[in-house]
Scaffold this motif. Structure first.
Motif, PDB file in Angstrom:
ATOM      1  N   THR A  35       0.830  -1.208   0.000  1.00  0.00           N
ATOM      2  CA  THR A  35       0.000   0.000   0.000  1.00  0.00           C
ATOM      3  C   THR A  35       0.863   1.257   0.000  1.00  0.00           C
ATOM      4  O   THR A  35       0.593   2.222  -0.728  1.00  0.00           O
ATOM      5  CB  THR A  35      -0.940   0.019   1.220  1.00  0.00           C
ATOM      6  N   SER A  38       2.395   1.612  -3.320  1.00  0.00           N
ATOM      7  CA  SER A  38       1.369   2.034  -4.266  1.00  0.00           C
ATOM      8  C   SER A  38       1.182   3.542  -4.254  1.00  0.00           C
ATOM      9  O   SER A  38       1.121   4.182  -5.311  1.00  0.00           O
ATOM     10  CB  SER A  38       0.044   1.337  -3.937  1.00  0.00           C
ATOM     11  N   ASP A  44      -1.267   0.546  -8.504  1.00  0.00           N
ATOM     12  CA  ASP A  44      -2.138  -0.017  -7.471  1.00  0.00           C
ATOM     13  C   ASP A  44      -1.477  -1.207  -6.783  1.00  0.00           C
ATOM     14  O   ASP A  44      -0.672  -1.931  -7.383  1.00  0.00           O
ATOM     15  CB  ASP A  44      -3.504  -0.402  -8.055  1.00  0.00           C
TER      16      ASP A  44
END
Length: 209
Positions: A35, A38, A44
């Motif tokens: 995350t 990302s 993503d």
């Protein structure tokens, strides 16, 4: 990176991951989640996890990824532990800019020689790099055992020069000309059309919110 099972889209993202991991390491960060990656690289998290999965278990569920281990892994995967000498063909405005660039984002890439037809350039050292006449190109590339070339010659000369590069043993060409080169199988060509990229950007600005 000799792994034909890895999609080209994944391969293109690996240097992006590698550079950001180096930023994290310099900041003293020891671990990172998909995350966090990302948010930083604008890819993503599912894509990042899928990209990493091609190389086996690089992280642990609930822990994330060890920054140092990832850096070491990608350094080997991207051949960052080996010096790659590159030939620059054409020392015009763009070629000169590339000489000045020095590829500071990678310590493993070095432009070791350049070639041009201009008499005022041939025989000179430009930004620490010797400029040879075009007629010496095949011989010098063979002598220096260079396998990668950057092509910034005028469009009308792109294919003939490419044919000579193939004859010299070049295996990869970064093509900055608008010409789509014809090469034998096994020769990798990366096309970088700056005009096309700019036109695409302008199109997106006018047609997408």
């Amino acid at each position: 990176m000799k792994n034909h099972g890895i999609p080209k889209a994944t391969a293109k993202r690996l240097p992006l991951y590698y550079r950001y991991l180096q930023v994290l390491q310099n900041a003293g960060k020891e671990k990172v989640s998909s995350t966090e990656l990302s948010e930083a690289v604008q890819v993503d998290s599912a894509t990042i996890r899928r990209d990493f999965s091609y190389f086996g278990e690089l992280g642990k569920r609930g822990y994330g990824y060890d920054v140092e281990k990832l850096i070491n892994f990608f350094a080997v995967t991207l051949n960052e532990d080996e010096l790659t000498n590159v030939a620059l063909i054409g020392v015009g405005n763009l070629g000169s800019a590339l000489l000045n660039y020095r590829f500071h984002q990678s310590n493993s890439i070095r432009v070791s020689c350049a070639f041009d037809v201009k008499e005022d350039l041939v025989g000179r050292i430009v930004d620490g790099i010797p400029v040879y006449p075009m007629e010496d190109m095949v011989e010098q590339i063979r002598l220096q055992q260079i396998e990668v070339a950057i092509l910034t010659v005028p469009a009308q000369n792109a294919q003939p020069v490419t044919d000579e590069l193939v004859k010299a043993g070049i295996k990869g060409i970064m093509n900055f000309t608008p010409i789509r080169l014809v090469t034998p199988s096994g020769i990798q060509v990366q096309n970088v059309d700056l005009t096309n990229e700019l036109q695409t950007l302008i199109y997106f600005l006018h047609h997408y919110d």
